[in-house]
Design a protein around this motif. Structure first.
Motif, short mmCIF file in Angstrom:
data_model
loop_
_atom_site.label_atom_id
_atom_site.label_comp_id
_atom_site.label_asym_id
_atom_site.label_seq_id
_atom_site.Cartn_x
_atom_site.Cartn_y
_atom_site.Cartn_z
N LYS A 224 -2.47 16.15 -14.35
CA LYS A 224 -3.41 15.56 -15.28
C LYS A 224 -4.75 17.02 -15.07
O LYS A 224 -4.73 17.27 -13.92
N ASN A 226 -8.17 18.63 -15.52
CA ASN A 226 -9.50 18.55 -15.04
C ASN A 226 -10.65 19.69 -15.49
O ASN A 226 -9.93 20.52 -16.20
N GLU A 227 -11.73 19.58 -15.58
CA GLU A 227 -12.57 20.65 -15.93
C GLU A 227 -12.43 21.89 -15.21
O GLU A 227 -12.65 22.92 -15.88
N THR A 234 -12.58 17.21 -20.58
CA THR A 234 -13.09 15.64 -20.51
C THR A 234 -14.00 15.26 -21.47
O THR A 234 -14.49 14.07 -21.50
N SER A 235 -14.41 16.09 -22.45
CA SER A 235 -15.06 15.85 -23.79
C SER A 235 -14.33 15.43 -24.71
O SER A 235 -14.78 14.84 -25.90
N PHE A 239 -8.64 11.98 -24.18
CA PHE A 239 -8.40 12.22 -22.91
C PHE A 239 -9.13 11.02 -21.89
O PHE A 239 -8.66 10.61 -20.86
N LEU A 240 -10.38 10.74 -22.45
CA LEU A 240 -10.91 9.47 -21.67
C LEU A 240 -10.15 8.11 -21.76
O LEU A 240 -10.02 7.52 -21.00
N LYS A 243 -7.55 8.36 -19.29
CA LYS A 243 -7.89 8.27 -17.81
C LYS A 243 -8.21 6.99 -17.61
O LYS A 243 -8.02 6.47 -16.46
N GLU A 246 -5.10 5.09 -15.82
CA GLU A 246 -4.91 5.94 -14.45
C GLU A 246 -4.56 4.60 -13.55
O GLU A 246 -5.10 3.64 -13.55
#
Length: 257
Positions: A224, A226-227, A234-235, A239-240, A243, A246
């Protein structure tokens, strides 16, 4: 159209059909891409206009050549150089040859050479897949085709509102799957990588049945993001959503229906 004698049908699509044809005065064998979806109110589809425009400007040994454009009432016909078959059919009908390392190296070199030319001309293909890569079996030449989804690259990056609609699912880059609207040449590089893997293993690398399942398949292999590994991920709205799932991936059916 009277200049051409249609020999056989070699492909179908939402736009119409592709035929193998003989040009009467020169005996040249060509491909006729018939566009039937021309409506009196809507006119020529924008994807066709883009394809014609781009193909007229490009000149490269690994890009299919546009020879002529014929307009016959409600049928628009693109006259293209004839190629024996696409890469998908080549892998199926010539499996022993397609598995050879030297053949794979040659095909990928040509794919990337043609793609590098497109990118040098500030053009994204946006739909690279085996079906859009054509093969001349006698000369072992590969050419990029079907530029209906292609777009020019803006500087700075433009927002492409139709990003989620481009590229075929199994070859779609993560930024497109996640709904990103600002993207560039990496989307084509990802697709080329998927084609490379398919040549090696003789089956699609990621074969999700939906965008959501495709993303889960990518994350299960690549991890996955990440920033730190992907600044800005994450913006992205989708993707949100991912998440939020999960810990529940085991409940998903990751196989194709």
């Amino acid at each position: 159209m009277e200049k051409y004698e249609i020999l056989e049908t070699i492909g179908h699509g939402s736009f119409g059909c592709v035929y193998k044809a003989h040009k009467r005065d020169t005996n040249e064998i060509v491909a006729l891409k018939m566009i039937y979806s021309i409506d009196g109110d809507e006119g020529v589809p924008s994807s066709v206009i883009r394809e014609v425009s781009y193909l007229k400007e490009m000149d490269h040994s690994n890009i299919v050549r546009l020879l002529d454009v014929l307009d016959d009432e409600k049928i628009l016909c693109l006259v293209l150089e004839y190629m024996d078959l696409d890469l998908k059919k080549f892998m199926t009908t010539s499996a022993d040859i397609a598995k050879k390392n030297q053949v794979i190296k040659s095909l990928m070199h040509q794919l990337l050479d043609g793609l590098a030319y497109c990118h040098s001309e500030k053009l994204l293909h946006r739909d690279l897949k085996p079906q859009n890569l054509l093969i001349d079996c006698s000369k072992h030449i590969l050419k990029l085709a079907d530029f209906g989804s292609a777009r020019e690259i803006g500087v700075p990056l433009q927002t492409y509102t139709e990003g989620e609609k481009v590229a075929s699912l199994w070859y779609k880059a993560p930024e497109l799957l996640l709904g990103g609207q600002k993207y560039s040449t990496p989307v084509d590089i990802w697709s080329a990588g998927c084609v490379f893997a398919e040549l090696v293993i003789q089956q699609p690398l990621f074969d999700g049945a939906t965008d959501f399942v495709q993303v889960i398949k990518l994350f299960s292999v690549m991890g996955k993001p990440n920033e730190e590994t992907w600044p800005g991920v994450t913006s992205i709205i989708f993707f949100l959503i991912i998440k939020s799932w999960e810990g529940r991936e085991e409940n998903l059916n990751l196989q194709k229906n």
